[in-house]
Design a protein around this motif. Structure first.
Motif, PDB file in Angstrom:
ATOM      1  N   SER A 101     -47.095 -10.824  30.892  1.00 12.82           N
ATOM      2  CA  SER A 101     -47.136  -9.448  30.409  1.00 12.82           C
ATOM      3  C   SER A 101     -46.199  -9.294  29.216  1.00 12.82           C
ATOM      4  O   SER A 101     -45.016  -9.616  29.299  1.00 12.82           O
ATOM      5  CB  SER A 101     -46.713  -8.498  31.534  1.00 12.82           C
ATOM      6  OG  SER A 101     -46.756  -7.161  31.115  1.00 12.82           O
ATOM      7  N   TYR A 102     -46.748  -8.816  28.093  1.00 12.41           N
ATOM      8  CA  TYR A 102     -45.970  -8.604  26.870  1.00 12.41           C
ATOM      9  C   TYR A 102     -45.574  -7.136  26.766  1.00 12.41           C
ATOM     10  O   TYR A 102     -46.444  -6.256  26.742  1.00 12.41           O
ATOM     11  CB  TYR A 102     -46.789  -8.993  25.634  1.00 12.41           C
ATOM     12  CG  TYR A 102     -47.328 -10.408  25.674  1.00 12.41           C
ATOM     13  CD1 TYR A 102     -46.481 -11.501  25.538  1.00 12.41           C
ATOM     14  CD2 TYR A 102     -48.693 -10.649  25.852  1.00 12.41           C
ATOM     15  CE1 TYR A 102     -46.976 -12.796  25.578  1.00 12.41           C
ATOM     16  CE2 TYR A 102     -49.195 -11.940  25.890  1.00 12.41           C
ATOM     17  CZ  TYR A 102     -48.339 -13.010  25.759  1.00 12.41           C
ATOM     18  OH  TYR A 102     -48.825 -14.295  25.801  1.00 12.41           O
ATOM     19  N   ASN A 103     -44.295  -6.862  26.693  1.00 11.87           N
ATOM     20  CA  ASN A 103     -43.818  -5.480  26.576  1.00 11.87           C
ATOM     21  C   ASN A 103     -44.015  -5.010  25.132  1.00 11.87           C
ATOM     22  O   ASN A 103     -43.236  -5.342  24.241  1.00 11.87           O
ATOM     23  CB  ASN A 103     -42.345  -5.401  26.968  1.00 11.87           C
ATOM     24  CG  ASN A 103     -41.814  -3.978  26.969  1.00 11.87           C
ATOM     25  OD1 ASN A 103     -42.457  -3.052  26.474  1.00 11.87           O
ATOM     26  ND2 ASN A 103     -40.628  -3.795  27.509  1.00 11.87           N
ATOM     27  N   VAL A 104     -45.043  -4.212  24.908  1.00  9.95           N
ATOM     28  CA  VAL A 104     -45.421  -3.824  23.549  1.00  9.95           C
ATOM     29  C   VAL A 104     -44.417  -2.860  22.924  1.00  9.95           C
ATOM     30  O   VAL A 104     -44.486  -2.576  21.721  1.00  9.95           O
ATOM     31  CB  VAL A 104     -46.837  -3.210  23.508  1.00  9.95           C
ATOM     32  CG1 VAL A 104     -47.866  -4.189  24.048  1.00  9.95           C
ATOM     33  CG2 VAL A 104     -46.898  -1.886  24.270  1.00  9.95           C
ATOM     34  N   ASN A 140     -39.117  -0.556  34.400  1.00 11.99           N
ATOM     35  CA  ASN A 140     -38.352   0.231  33.435  1.00 11.99           C
ATOM     36  C   ASN A 140     -38.494  -0.296  32.007  1.00 11.99           C
ATOM     37  O   ASN A 140     -37.992   0.331  31.072  1.00 11.99           O
ATOM     38  CB  ASN A 140     -36.868   0.239  33.818  1.00 11.99           C
ATOM     39  CG  ASN A 140     -36.585   1.087  35.041  1.00 11.99           C
ATOM     40  OD1 ASN A 140     -37.381   1.949  35.401  1.00 11.99           O
ATOM     41  ND2 ASN A 140     -35.464   0.831  35.694  1.00 11.99           N
ATOM     42  N   GLY A 141     -39.138  -1.442  31.854  1.00 14.96           N
ATOM     43  CA  GLY A 141     -39.380  -1.996  30.518  1.00 14.96           C
ATOM     44  C   GLY A 141     -38.198  -2.725  29.921  1.00 14.96           C
ATOM     45  O   GLY A 141     -38.068  -2.790  28.694  1.00 14.96           O
ATOM     46  N   GLU A 142     -37.342  -3.324  30.743  1.00 21.08           N
ATOM     47  CA  GLU A 142     -36.167  -4.018  30.220  1.00 21.08           C
ATOM     48  C   GLU A 142     -36.496  -5.399  29.665  1.00 21.08           C
ATOM     49  O   GLU A 142     -35.713  -5.977  28.921  1.00 21.08           O
ATOM     50  CB  GLU A 142     -35.099  -4.130  31.316  1.00 21.08           C
ATOM     51  CG  GLU A 142     -34.570  -2.780  31.781  1.00 21.08           C
ATOM     52  CD  GLU A 142     -33.514  -2.913  32.871  1.00 21.08           C
ATOM     53  OE1 GLU A 142     -32.853  -3.984  32.924  1.00 21.08           O
ATOM     54  OE2 GLU A 142     -33.354  -1.967  33.654  1.00 21.08           O
ATOM     55  N   TYR A 185     -46.818  -3.304  33.326  1.00 25.26           N
ATOM     56  CA  TYR A 185     -45.587  -3.944  32.867  1.00 25.26           C
ATOM     57  C   TYR A 185     -45.597  -4.187  31.358  1.00 25.26           C
ATOM     58  O   TYR A 185     -44.543  -4.403  30.775  1.00 25.26           O
ATOM     59  CB  TYR A 185     -45.389  -5.269  33.610  1.00 25.26           C
ATOM     60  CG  TYR A 185     -45.214  -5.087  35.094  1.00 25.26           C
ATOM     61  CD1 TYR A 185     -43.976  -4.780  35.638  1.00 25.26           C
ATOM     62  CD2 TYR A 185     -46.304  -5.207  35.964  1.00 25.26           C
ATOM     63  CE1 TYR A 185     -43.813  -4.597  37.002  1.00 25.26           C
ATOM     64  CE2 TYR A 185     -46.158  -5.027  37.325  1.00 25.26           C
ATOM     65  CZ  TYR A 185     -44.910  -4.725  37.841  1.00 25.26           C
ATOM     66  OH  TYR A 185     -44.759  -4.532  39.197  1.00 25.26           O
ATOM     67  N   SER A 186     -46.756  -4.147  30.739  1.00 27.44           N
ATOM     68  CA  SER A 186     -46.845  -4.289  29.281  1.00 27.44           C
ATOM     69  C   SER A 186     -46.542  -2.984  28.559  1.00 27.44           C
ATOM     70  O   SER A 186     -46.342  -2.989  27.341  1.00 27.44           O
ATOM     71  CB  SER A 186     -48.249  -4.772  28.886  1.00 27.44           C
ATOM     72  OG  SER A 186     -48.521  -6.036  29.435  1.00 27.44           O
ATOM     73  N   ARG A 187     -46.564  -1.886  29.313  1.00 28.89           N
ATOM     74  CA  ARG A 187     -46.316  -0.552  28.736  1.00 28.89           C
ATOM     75  C   ARG A 187     -47.275  -0.302  27.562  1.00 28.89           C
ATOM     76  O   ARG A 187     -46.927   0.335  26.565  1.00 28.89           O
ATOM     77  CB  ARG A 187     -44.846  -0.396  28.341  1.00 28.89           C
ATOM     78  CG  ARG A 187     -43.906  -0.721  29.493  1.00 28.89           C
ATOM     79  CD  ARG A 187     -42.454  -0.506  29.169  1.00 28.89           C
ATOM     80  NE  ARG A 187     -42.120   0.907  29.061  1.00 28.89           N
ATOM     81  CZ  ARG A 187     -41.856   1.696  30.112  1.00 28.89           C
ATOM     82  NH1 ARG A 187     -41.904   1.214  31.345  1.00 28.89           N
ATOM     83  NH2 ARG A 187     -41.545   2.966  29.935  1.00 28.89           N
ATOM     84  N   TRP A 188     -48.472  -0.805  27.723  1.00 21.34           N
ATOM     85  CA  TRP A 188     -49.513  -0.737  26.695  1.00 21.34           C
ATOM     86  C   TRP A 188     -50.370   0.498  26.959  1.00 21.34           C
ATOM     87  O   TRP A 188     -50.845   0.714  28.065  1.00 21.34           O
ATOM     88  CB  TRP A 188     -50.361  -1.999  26.774  1.00 21.34           C
ATOM     89  CG  TRP A 188     -51.550  -2.071  25.876  1.00 21.34           C
ATOM     90  CD1 TRP A 188     -51.557  -2.183  24.523  1.00 21.34           C
ATOM     91  CD2 TRP A 188     -52.928  -2.087  26.296  1.00 21.34           C
ATOM     92  NE1 TRP A 188     -52.849  -2.269  24.061  1.00 21.34           N
ATOM     93  CE2 TRP A 188     -53.716  -2.210  25.131  1.00 21.34           C
ATOM     94  CE3 TRP A 188     -53.570  -2.015  27.529  1.00 21.34           C
ATOM     95  CZ2 TRP A 188     -55.110  -2.262  25.168  1.00 21.34           C
ATOM     96  CZ3 TRP A 188     -54.956  -2.058  27.579  1.00 21.34           C
ATOM     97  CH2 TRP A 188     -55.705  -2.177  26.403  1.00 21.34           C
ATOM     98  N   CYS A 189     -50.547   1.314  25.931  1.00 22.86           N
ATOM     99  CA  CYS A 189     -51.381   2.514  26.047  1.00 22.86           C
ATOM    100  C   CYS A 189     -52.331   2.541  24.863  1.00 22.86           C
ATOM    101  O   CYS A 189     -51.918   2.740  23.718  1.00 22.86           O
ATOM    102  CB  CYS A 189     -50.509   3.773  26.073  1.00 22.86           C
ATOM    103  SG  CYS A 189     -51.462   5.308  26.205  1.00 22.86           S
TER     104      CYS A 189
END
Length: 531
Positions: free
Chosen positions: A292-295, A419-421, A454-458
């Protein structure tokens, strides 16, 4: 006649003492981690779900070993012609558990259903105000926005009214987060200022009654002699022996110090299958392990950077080393065993040289450091996250990315990644309810950020497709929309799918009635030990 297990196994984990241990009808489950708590609406991990499973029931539940929905605390339900109103007829005669601080004065009824769901639905609900918490499943599936109201028609009838059609609604209510709590117990805790006890001293209606929990050691339950379906309670005691090390779990199983365990290392499977005192149940996994890549972090917001990282992963080498024959290469965002899967979705070719050029073109400098988070636990979808992380570290070093491996205790890992850390995280999923929305909506939609995304992708285009798909009951239309969504997700690369694994479930040969759930849950209803 009572069954007898090896007395030394029980003494070795400090569960029982004296001659009575030899007479007990008990089962020990070697679990892999400590749950964060037992108020399961707060949590999403398999460890948490397993720990709460014995305690609770839901309105609907999944059949043992399958994904079909069957009646539970609701004996039946009616759906209005427009698909917006669900009327649940509740099961009479169901008793809640008791503990030292609480003895119920009434049986299960509609008030308990209202409390359970209104606590998740309404931020100003008194118990939620006193004990603030989040409900990641409930919110990530959009139930917080789609449930218009929950009403009690009478003491044994509850009506849910939706704002729009949700084709997966009944399946969603069979998931662990929808476990029905006691409104009477909640009122008592609220009155004495001990609302947090709902998480540490749980009360449910399930086949086993919670007794005690010692973090990193054990959880104890006793068989519920007043359970509404007595045929499902065949054990006096159910004990979770918490063992984070896979080798230790296997040794305990072989010595009969536990009778069921989980998540064996691929290297151990052959020896387990050759042991005549054991049985290994094998079935295709309904799961996905992925990167998962946190964008929201630096260069990962650039789709070209994600594409470059994706095409520089040597998936086949990872599958050979990490899964050792028990994994199948994944190319899509859900498993091929899920209806609606699009087999035309394909990976970009493995091409480190092209990836390196793309990174430089995107302005990513040689030697850029990114954190790579590795799970501390084993899962069927990732039996060795540490090794996988080390292989990814080597893959990305070839294209000029310095990956720094990070890990935490499992509960902390989940909390921090939600939390996107992280920059990049190894994670995975085992399906919860048999519906594509449980993958494409729950894991990757805008509404699941701060939950399981978990990627916080929208992505607006993707989100519109999955919302439209769950808002119709026409399966062919849903499939068409989901296939478009799968292609959009593949193009945008918020994740790199790695593998779908074969599930191998080891247990003692004399364990009867245990069924492997495609949903990844370990359920001991109806399980017994043979003479």
């Amino acid at each position: 006649m009572q069954k007898t297990l090896v007395i030394t196994s029980l003494l070795s984990i400090g569960l029982l003492a004296g001659a009575s241990a030899a007479q007990a009808n008990n089962l020990v489950f070697c679990s892999e981690g400590s749950p964060a708590g037992f108020d399961i609406a707060q949590y999403t991990s398999g460890t948490d779900n397993d720990a709460s499973e014995p305690i609770y029931n839901r309105l609907t539940e999944f059949e043992a070993g399958g994904t079909a929905v069957v009646p539970a605390l609701a004996t039946r339900w009616d759906i209005s012609d427009d698909g917006l109103v669900y009327t649940f007829h509740l099961r009479p005669g169901v008793k809640f558990h008791s503990n030292k601080a609480f003895t119920p004065t009434r049986e299960f009824n509609a008030d308990d259903v209202l409390f359970t769901f209104n606590r998740m639905l309404k931020p100003d609900q008194p118990f939620r105000v006193a004990y603030p918490t989040e409900f990641p499943y409930f919110n990530s599936m959009g139930l917080d926005k789609n449930i218009k109201s929950i009403d009690k028609t009478d003491a044994m009838t509850v009506t849910f009214t939706l704002n729009k059609v949700d084709a997966a609604f009944v399946q969603n209510l069979a998931m662990n987060f929808a476990a029905i709590l006691s409104a009477e117990y909640a009122d008592q805790l609220l009155a004495v200022g001990k609302t947090r006890d709902i998480n540490q001293q749980p009360i449910g209606t399930g086949p086993f009654v919670f007794q005690r929990y010692q973090k990193d050691s054990q959880i104890r339950y006793k068989g519920n002699k007043e359970y509404w379906d007595p045929s499902q309670v065949k054990l006096d005691q159910l004990i979770f022996s918490i063992n984070t090390d896979a080798s230790a779990r296997i040794q305990k199983l072989k010595k009969n110090e536990c009778q069921v365990t989980l998540n064996p290392r691929p290297a151990d499977i052959a020896s387990l299958k050759s042991d005549k005192s054991l049985h290994v149940i094998e079935q295709s996994g309904y799961n996905l392990g992925y990167i998962s890549y946190n964008v929201e972090h630096g260069p990962l917001g650039n789709v070209q950077v994600r594409q470059a990282l994706d095409m520089s992963v040597n998936k086949q080498a990872i599958i050979n080393a990490v899964f050792q024959g028990a994994g199948q290469l994944a190319q899509n965002a859900m498993p091929p065993t899920q209806w609606g899967y699009d087999d035309t979705v394909k990976d970009a070719a493995y091409n480190p040289e092209k990836a390196k050029q793309m990174l430089r073109a995107a302005g990513v400098k040689e030697g850029t450091e990114l954190t790579l988070w590795a799970m501390p636990v084993q899962r069927p979808y990732n039996p060795n996250a540490k090794l996988m992380a080390e292989m990814l570290q080597a893959d990305w070093a070839k294209v000029g990315i310095k990956a720094r491996i990070v890990s935490y205790e499992w509960g902390e890992y989940l909390k921090r990644t939600k939390n996107g850390e992280h920059d990049i995280a190894l994670i995975g999923w085992t399906g919860d309810n048999g519906d594509p929305d449980n993958w494409l909506g729950t894991l990757y939609s805008c509404g699941s950020i701060d939950g399981n995304n978990y990627s916080r992708w929208c992505d607006a285009q993707y989100d519109a497709l999955v919302k439209a798909a769950v808002a119709t009951s026409d399966r062919e239309q849903r499939i068409s929309l989901y296939k478009q969504a799968q292609h959009r997700l593949k193009d945008q690369v918020p994740i790199t799918p790695i593998a779908h694994s074969t599930v191998n479930q080891p247990l003692r040969a004399n364990v009867e009635g245990f069924k492997v759930s495609p949903l990844g849950r370990n359920n001991f209803s109806g399980v017994s030990i043979a003479e």
